[in-house]
Write a protein that holds these residues in place. Structure first.
Motif, PDB file in Angstrom:
ATOM      1  N   UNK A  82       0.805  -1.208   0.000  1.00 47.43           N
ATOM      2  CA  UNK A  82       0.000   0.000   0.000  1.00 47.43           C
ATOM      3  C   UNK A  82       0.834   1.252   0.000  1.00 47.43           C
ATOM      4  N   UNK A  83       2.159   1.083   0.147  1.00 49.63           N
ATOM      5  CA  UNK A  83       3.023   2.231   0.374  1.00 49.63           C
ATOM      6  C   UNK A  83       3.194   3.118  -0.847  1.00 49.63           C
ATOM      7  N   UNK A  84       3.321   2.535  -2.022  1.00 50.36           N
ATOM      8  CA  UNK A  84       3.645   3.330  -3.193  1.00 50.36           C
ATOM      9  C   UNK A  84       2.502   4.247  -3.583  1.00 50.36           C
ATOM     10  N   UNK A  85       1.280   3.778  -3.389  1.00 51.13           N
ATOM     11  CA  UNK A  85       0.120   4.583  -3.756  1.00 51.13           C
ATOM     12  C   UNK A  85      -0.275   5.617  -2.736  1.00 51.13           C
ATOM     13  N   UNK A  86       0.438   5.677  -1.592  1.00 51.64           N
ATOM     14  CA  UNK A  86       0.099   6.636  -0.559  1.00 51.64           C
ATOM     15  C   UNK A  86      -1.044   6.153   0.310  1.00 51.64           C
ATOM     16  N   UNK A  87      -1.646   7.043   1.099  1.00 55.15           N
ATOM     17  CA  UNK A  87      -2.707   6.660   2.024  1.00 55.15           C
ATOM     18  C   UNK A  87      -3.864   5.945   1.325  1.00 55.15           C
ATOM     19  N   UNK A  88      -4.379   4.911   1.980  1.00 59.33           N
ATOM     20  CA  UNK A  88      -5.544   4.156   1.507  1.00 59.33           C
ATOM     21  C   UNK A  88      -5.294   3.460   0.184  1.00 59.33           C
ATOM     22  N   UNK A  96      -4.977  -0.043 -11.427  1.00 62.86           N
ATOM     23  CA  UNK A  96      -5.054   0.992 -12.465  1.00 62.86           C
ATOM     24  C   UNK A  96      -4.446   2.300 -11.986  1.00 62.86           C
ATOM     25  N   UNK A  97      -4.131   3.206 -12.894  1.00 64.74           N
ATOM     26  CA  UNK A  97      -3.534   4.489 -12.505  1.00 64.74           C
ATOM     27  C   UNK A  97      -4.361   5.220 -11.457  1.00 64.74           C
ATOM     28  N   UNK A  98      -3.688   5.715 -10.424  1.00 63.03           N
ATOM     29  CA  UNK A  98      -4.340   6.448  -9.347  1.00 63.03           C
ATOM     30  C   UNK A  98      -3.432   7.568  -8.905  1.00 63.03           C
ATOM     31  N   UNK A  99      -4.050   8.694  -8.514  1.00 63.52           N
ATOM     32  CA  UNK A  99      -3.283   9.829  -8.008  1.00 63.52           C
ATOM     33  C   UNK A  99      -2.879   9.576  -6.566  1.00 63.52           C
ATOM     34  N   UNK A 100      -1.662   9.964  -6.215  1.00 67.53           N
ATOM     35  CA  UNK A 100      -1.172   9.838  -4.846  1.00 67.53           C
ATOM     36  C   UNK A 100      -1.693  11.008  -4.030  1.00 67.53           C
ATOM     37  N   UNK A 101      -2.314  10.692  -2.903  1.00 67.44           N
ATOM     38  CA  UNK A 101      -2.896  11.731  -2.055  1.00 67.44           C
ATOM     39  C   UNK A 101      -1.834  12.361  -1.153  1.00 67.44           C
ATOM     40  N   UNK A 102      -2.231  13.442  -0.496  1.00 66.61           N
ATOM     41  CA  UNK A 102      -1.397  14.100   0.522  1.00 66.61           C
ATOM     42  C   UNK A 102      -0.085  14.648  -0.027  1.00 66.61           C
ATOM     43  N   UNK A 128       9.142  12.176   0.057  1.00 68.97           N
ATOM     44  CA  UNK A 128       9.468  10.775  -0.146  1.00 68.97           C
ATOM     45  C   UNK A 128       8.406   9.869   0.422  1.00 68.97           C
ATOM     46  N   UNK A 129       8.189   8.729  -0.222  1.00 66.23           N
ATOM     47  CA  UNK A 129       7.279   7.715   0.292  1.00 66.23           C
ATOM     48  C   UNK A 129       7.561   6.397  -0.425  1.00 66.23           C
ATOM     49  N   UNK A 144       0.254   5.532   7.578  1.00 66.62           N
ATOM     50  CA  UNK A 144      -0.427   5.253   6.311  1.00 66.62           C
ATOM     51  C   UNK A 144       0.478   5.536   5.101  1.00 66.62           C
ATOM     52  N   UNK A 145       1.761   5.446   5.325  1.00 63.61           N
ATOM     53  CA  UNK A 145       2.720   5.625   4.226  1.00 63.61           C
ATOM     54  C   UNK A 145       2.576   6.977   3.536  1.00 63.61           C
ATOM     55  N   UNK A 146       2.197   7.971   4.293  1.00 64.46           N
ATOM     56  CA  UNK A 146       1.970   9.306   3.753  1.00 64.46           C
ATOM     57  C   UNK A 146       3.271   9.955   3.296  1.00 64.46           C
ATOM     58  N   UNK A 147       3.291  10.585   2.123  1.00 61.99           N
ATOM     59  CA  UNK A 147       4.490  11.310   1.694  1.00 61.99           C
ATOM     60  C   UNK A 147       4.886  12.372   2.715  1.00 61.99           C
TER      61      UNK A 147
END
Length: 418
Positions: A82-88, A96-102, A128-129, A144-147
């Motif tokens: 779950x870390x590369x995609x950021x929170x949640x 599929x392509x998703x925007x990284x939050x935060x 970094x995340x 939550x692996x937040x940047x």
């Protein structure tokens, strides 16, 4: 080393431009420069306010990476824990392509490692995340692996000052680095891959004083285990491991001049003669683009130099390659764009994309491209995306599996169209 999901496979071992992957726009003018001024391609890559499209610096294994036209970081394929995609972020691959939050609005540049990402924010700080905080520069747990923003000398939640003034970033397999507006360069991540021996970012030693005319760095590229830097005077320096570097360079945490390339430094050639404007490398192989669009290669065996003859790891021109305006190495292969919009490449005998060992055309009408560790992805002039190579988690779409011929990418990457 090749990763299969999260395991190293030891039998195998990421563009021009600052890293690089670069699209063709804004690059071809550099190769008409005969005045030995700072070339348009280098200047654009370092100082551009915005670099949308496929990531111009990515050495990721199973994850696709890019920056949308509105400054959002997109990832697809493997999300790890779950870390590369950021929170949640969802788990596993095939995402599929998703925007990284935060992240702040208007990210200027994004750069990827195996399973970690750095992003350059409009205020000159670097986020970094990912799966390994010791690689992406945060160096401490992130909920939550937040940047989080990288600091100098401490983890993101420490007391060190924020790394600020960054104008360009790049990545090796497990380390990151940034050129600052002062001309200084800082790095973080695994020391043997060009990173830092302490938490957070640290200045890179060994580079000339950037306040002296000609010494400012204008190009940075993370190869497999080392960083390459080109100064305004055209000299090339490197630090980190020695897998991608030509003969004469040995692994070093301190930047050293790459003397094997000195015959092609801008400071060394006669007026009007070609000089190095980009340099990159993979596992036991590397190359440099010259200002007239010709190409130097070096490697440990013939399949790592474009099947030309020559002494191992010694730079020499590849006769078939002219008109080159942009390049990027993966682990064991390289793709490059010509001024006519065609995409070319070659690969070693163990290249996952099975590029020809002698330089050959890959596609026509290409607008932008990127290399992962074992996959290649590009956008054609009609807006469609294609790819080939290592694909166990969907970095070049579904269905998964190693793809040894050009194939349409199934994901909707319209946010990254150039």
């Amino acid at each position: 080393m090749r990763k299969t999901t999260r395991t190293v496979v030891a039998t195998i071992a990421t563009a021009l431009s600052i890293g690089v992957v670069a699209g063709l726009a804004g690059t071809s003018a550099a190769y008409q420069d005969v005045t030995h001024a700072r070339t348009a391609a280098i200047a654009a890559d370092v100082s551009a306010p915005f670099q949308p499209g496929l990531a111009k610096n990515s050495r990721m294994v199973d994850t696709g990476l890019g920056l949308s036209n509105d400054g959002k970081v997109y990832v697809w394929g493997y999300m790890g824990s779950g870390a590369i995609g950021g929170p949640s972020s969802p788990l596993l691959g095939g995402v599929p392509p998703r925007a990284v939050l935060d992240l702040p609005a208007g990210i200027k540049q994004v750069s990827g490692m195996q399973y970690d990402v750095n992003a350059l924010a409009p205020d000159g700080t670097v986020y970094g995340w990912g799966e390994f905080n010791t690689r992406n520069g945060t160096d401490a747990f992130r909920a939550w692996n937040t940047p989080r923003q990288i600091r100098i000398g401490t983890a993101w939640n420490g007391t060190g000052p924020l790394l600020t003034g960054a104008t360009a970033i790049s990545s090796t397999e497990t380390a990151g680095a940034a050129i600052l507006d002062s001309g200084r360069i800082y790095s973080w991540g695994a020391l043997s891959y060009g990173g830092s021996s302490t938490d957070g970012a640290q200045p890179v030693a060994g580079l000339p004083d950037p306040t002296v005319a000609g010494n400012r760095p204008v190009y940075i590229k993370g190869a497999y285990r080392n960083f390459f830097v080109i100064l305004e005077n055209g000299d090339v320096y490197a630090w980190g491991g020695d897998s991608s570097t030509p003969s004469g360079y040995t692994s070093s945490a301190t930047a050293k001049k790459v003397t094997a390339l000195s015959s092609w430094f801008k400071s060394a050639v006669a007026p009007g003669q070609p000089y190095i404007v980009a340099v990159d490398g993979g596992i036991n192989m590397g190359g440099a683009v010259l200002s007239d669009g010709t190409f130097l290669s070096w490697g440990s065996v013939a399949s790592r130099v474009g099947a030309r003859s020559g002494v191992p790891m010694t730079p020499a021109l590849v006769p078939q390659l002219t008109g080159i305006v942009s390049m990027q190495f993966g682990f064991t292969g390289v793709i490059m764009a010509k001024s006519d919009g065609s995409l070319w490449g070659y690969g070693a005998s163990d290249d996952y994309g099975q590029l020809a060992q002698t330089p050959a055309k890959v596609d026509d009408n290409v607008r932008q491209f990127a290399s992962g560790q074992g996959y290649y992805i590009w956008q054609r002039a009609d807006g469609s995306f294609r790819g080939r190579g290592y694909n166990p988690q969907g970095a070049i779409g579904t269905p998964i599996g190693t793809i040894t011929t050009n194939r349409p990418v199934s994901w909707d990457l319209s946010a990254l169209v150039q």
